[in-house]
Design a protein around this motif. Structure first.
Motif, short mmCIF file in Angstrom:
data_model
loop_
_atom_site.label_atom_id
_atom_site.label_comp_id
_atom_site.label_asym_id
_atom_site.label_seq_id
_atom_site.Cartn_x
_atom_site.Cartn_y
_atom_site.Cartn_z
N PRO A 149 30.70 -82.50 -11.74
CA PRO A 149 31.21 -82.73 -13.06
C PRO A 149 30.78 -84.35 -13.62
O PRO A 149 30.61 -84.47 -14.62
CB PRO A 149 32.71 -82.92 -13.00
CG PRO A 149 32.87 -81.80 -11.60
CD PRO A 149 31.53 -82.19 -10.69
N LYS A 203 27.39 -84.04 -14.84
CA LYS A 203 27.27 -83.28 -16.12
C LYS A 203 27.78 -84.36 -17.33
O LYS A 203 27.37 -84.15 -18.30
CB LYS A 203 28.12 -82.23 -15.97
CG LYS A 203 27.51 -81.03 -15.10
CD LYS A 203 28.16 -79.75 -15.14
CE LYS A 203 27.58 -78.75 -14.36
NZ LYS A 203 28.17 -77.33 -14.63
N ASP A 216 39.85 -76.70 -12.84
CA ASP A 216 38.34 -76.24 -13.27
C ASP A 216 37.41 -76.95 -12.68
O ASP A 216 37.48 -78.23 -13.14
CB ASP A 216 38.44 -76.30 -14.71
CG ASP A 216 37.38 -75.61 -15.41
OD1 ASP A 216 36.25 -75.59 -15.00
OD2 ASP A 216 37.51 -75.29 -16.53
N ARG A 217 36.56 -76.36 -11.82
CA ARG A 217 35.58 -77.31 -11.35
C ARG A 217 34.49 -77.84 -12.36
O ARG A 217 33.58 -78.55 -11.97
CB ARG A 217 34.89 -76.51 -10.47
CG ARG A 217 35.78 -76.50 -8.99
CD ARG A 217 35.54 -75.59 -7.99
NE ARG A 217 36.11 -75.66 -6.82
CZ ARG A 217 37.58 -75.30 -6.82
NH1 ARG A 217 38.45 -74.89 -7.65
NH2 ARG A 217 38.33 -75.36 -5.49
N ALA A 218 34.45 -77.11 -13.46
CA ALA A 218 33.27 -77.75 -14.36
C ALA A 218 33.88 -78.98 -15.02
O ALA A 218 33.16 -79.90 -15.40
CB ALA A 218 33.26 -76.39 -15.74
N THR A 219 35.15 -79.37 -15.11
CA THR A 219 35.86 -80.24 -15.78
C THR A 219 36.42 -81.26 -14.68
O THR A 219 36.43 -82.53 -14.96
CB THR A 219 36.91 -80.25 -16.65
OG1 THR A 219 37.95 -79.42 -15.95
CG2 THR A 219 36.38 -79.16 -17.95
N TYR A 264 34.18 -73.72 -21.99
CA TYR A 264 33.28 -74.56 -21.57
C TYR A 264 31.86 -74.27 -22.21
O TYR A 264 31.38 -72.92 -21.81
CB TYR A 264 33.23 -74.89 -20.07
CG TYR A 264 32.29 -76.02 -19.64
CD1 TYR A 264 32.52 -77.35 -19.70
CD2 TYR A 264 31.06 -75.60 -18.84
CE1 TYR A 264 31.85 -78.33 -19.36
CE2 TYR A 264 30.48 -76.61 -18.49
CZ TYR A 264 30.93 -77.97 -18.64
OH TYR A 264 29.88 -79.01 -18.13
N CYS A 298 28.13 -74.28 -21.01
CA CYS A 298 27.29 -74.91 -19.90
C CYS A 298 26.00 -75.31 -20.26
O CYS A 298 25.45 -75.93 -19.71
CB CYS A 298 27.11 -73.45 -18.96
SG CYS A 298 28.84 -72.97 -18.01
N ARG A 347 32.66 -69.32 -10.07
CA ARG A 347 32.75 -70.64 -9.46
C ARG A 347 33.64 -71.59 -10.13
O ARG A 347 34.16 -72.56 -9.38
CB ARG A 347 31.38 -71.44 -9.45
CG ARG A 347 30.16 -70.63 -8.65
CD ARG A 347 28.75 -70.87 -8.76
NE ARG A 347 27.71 -70.08 -8.21
CZ ARG A 347 27.08 -69.07 -8.86
NH1 ARG A 347 27.64 -68.70 -9.98
NH2 ARG A 347 26.58 -68.28 -8.21
N ARG A 348 33.98 -71.50 -11.31
CA ARG A 348 34.71 -72.63 -11.89
C ARG A 348 36.06 -72.67 -11.33
O ARG A 348 36.75 -73.68 -11.12
CB ARG A 348 34.66 -72.52 -13.27
CG ARG A 348 33.29 -73.12 -14.01
CD ARG A 348 33.41 -72.62 -15.62
NE ARG A 348 34.74 -73.33 -16.14
CZ ARG A 348 34.91 -73.04 -17.53
NH1 ARG A 348 34.39 -72.14 -18.24
NH2 ARG A 348 36.25 -73.67 -18.08
N THR A 349 36.66 -71.52 -11.30
CA THR A 349 38.07 -71.41 -11.00
C THR A 349 38.20 -70.18 -9.94
O THR A 349 39.33 -70.16 -9.34
CB THR A 349 38.75 -71.00 -12.20
OG1 THR A 349 38.66 -69.67 -12.81
CG2 THR A 349 38.70 -71.99 -13.34
#
Length: 356
Positions: free
Chosen positions: A7, A10, A235-238, A248, A250, A289-291
């Motif tokens: 994150p 990114k 949320d592993r994206a944020t 999100y 990507c 993967r995110r959650t």
């Protein structure tokens, strides 16, 4: 990779990309793509709850067509091809396979082993990938598995790739949604496939660009998200616990999903479909993967949550109120065969999201 590192990277890439002109932004995205894949140990690593869903709900559908999973789809299609015939000179035709976006070649080497085990050893497989690092890794794996006589790998950008070599089979496993110049790539695929019986095998994303959710899907996902306790909303994206599901994008960083929504319409314009199996609507955003790592297959309440998600997805699919976001497809440059479908409603045309 440490869960907080991606994150942070990114966020850094996003900040730079927002102030750069288009040409520089494209170069930054290419660099980001290489960095992210270099730092990701296993790009195919998915949470156990995802595998629960896929084995429970997808596998029975796929098995009706002769394979158990998207990965097994490729080998099944290759083994279904007619066996090579002898030429007038007495030589057996070598099956020529091209693998786009081959990465570390886990799938490609598995296919090679499967072909050899089935007695179909007269083949060559060429893989092409953007990252020099993954190409070196793929070559080393081929040597370690005694497959370098069959499999070779080269570095190349699918946005500008060209070849004059003919191939009997082109396969693309979750790589097309990383390509900006889809028109150019599909023209090359069509050109290199043998005219009489060349085949294009694809497993890929066909949802909204950047893997964002379309409005009708977002409404449904957010209803389920609001049911979850805070510990299920990381949320592993944020890198944060999110009170609302984040739609999100990507594609803000590398090329993840850069033109996902264009993949199916462009294929329809250029190829004839012989098999089309679409799947995944509102379930995957909550279990990938995110959650997905927030859930446990050993927790009855988590399994029940996914079961309810899957049931709602099927209700929405019944009249295409929500369209599938992934597909398996068998195509040829031209064909007079009737396309095999998962259901009459799930035609390639009906599942495409056409530009406004």
């Amino acid at each position: 990779m440490h869960p907080k590192l991606k994150p942070a990277l990114k966020t850094l890439f996003r900040a730079f990309s927002q102030v750069l002109p288009d040409a520089a932004r494209l170069r930054l995205q290419t660099f980001a793509e290489r960095v992210i894949f270099r730092l990701t140990a296993d790009v195919h690593d998915l949470p156990p709850i995802f595998h629960y869903w896929s084995n429970t709900y997808l596998r029975p559908q796929f098995e009706a067509f002769g394979f158990a999973s998207p990965d097994a789809f490729f080998l099944a299609q290759l083994l279904a091809l007619p066996k090579p015939t002898l030429s007038p000179s007495g030589e057996t035709h070598t099956l020529r396979i091209l693998a786009l976006g081959s990465g570390r070649a886990e799938l490609e080497l598995s296919i090679a082993r499967g072909l050899i085990a089935a007695g179909r050893s007269d083949f060559t497989l060429l893989g092409i990938d953007l990252s020099e690092h993954t190409v070196r890794d793929a070559r080393a794996r081929a040597v370690a598995q005694n497959l370098s006589g069959h499999c070779s790998f080269v570095q190349g950008d699918l946005n500008s790739w060209e070849t004059t070599a003919p191939f009997d089979v082109v396969l693309a496993n979750h790589c097309l949604h990383h390509v900006v110049n889809l028109e150019g790539l599909f023209a090359q695929v069509k050109r290199c496939l043998t005219p009489s019986n060349g085949i294009f095998l694809v497993a890929d994303m066909i949802g909204r660009n950047g893997h964002q959710l379309w409005p009708e899907s977002l409404v449904e996902v957010r209803k389920f998200w609001r049911e979850l306790p805070p510990n299920k909303r990381l949320d592993r994206a944020t890198g944060k616990i999110e009170p609302e599901f984040v739609n999100y994008d990507c594609a803000q960083i590398g090329f993840e999903g850069i033109r996902a929504q264009d993949v199916l319409p462009l294929l329809l314009e250029r190829f004839a479909f012989e098999l089309f199996l679409p799947y995944a609507g509102i379930v995957v955003p909550l279990i990938e993967r995110r959650t997905g790592w927030n859930f446990s297959v050993d927790a009855p309440e988590d399994v029940a949550f996914v079961d309810r998600l899957a049931a709602r997805e099927q209700e929405l699919f019944a009249n295409l109120a929500v369209k599938p976001t992934q597909m398996l497809a068998v195509m040829r440059p031209a064909s007079d065969k009737t396309c095999l479908l998962l259901s009459p409603i799930f035609t390639p045309t009906a599942c495409a999201r056409w530009p406004d």
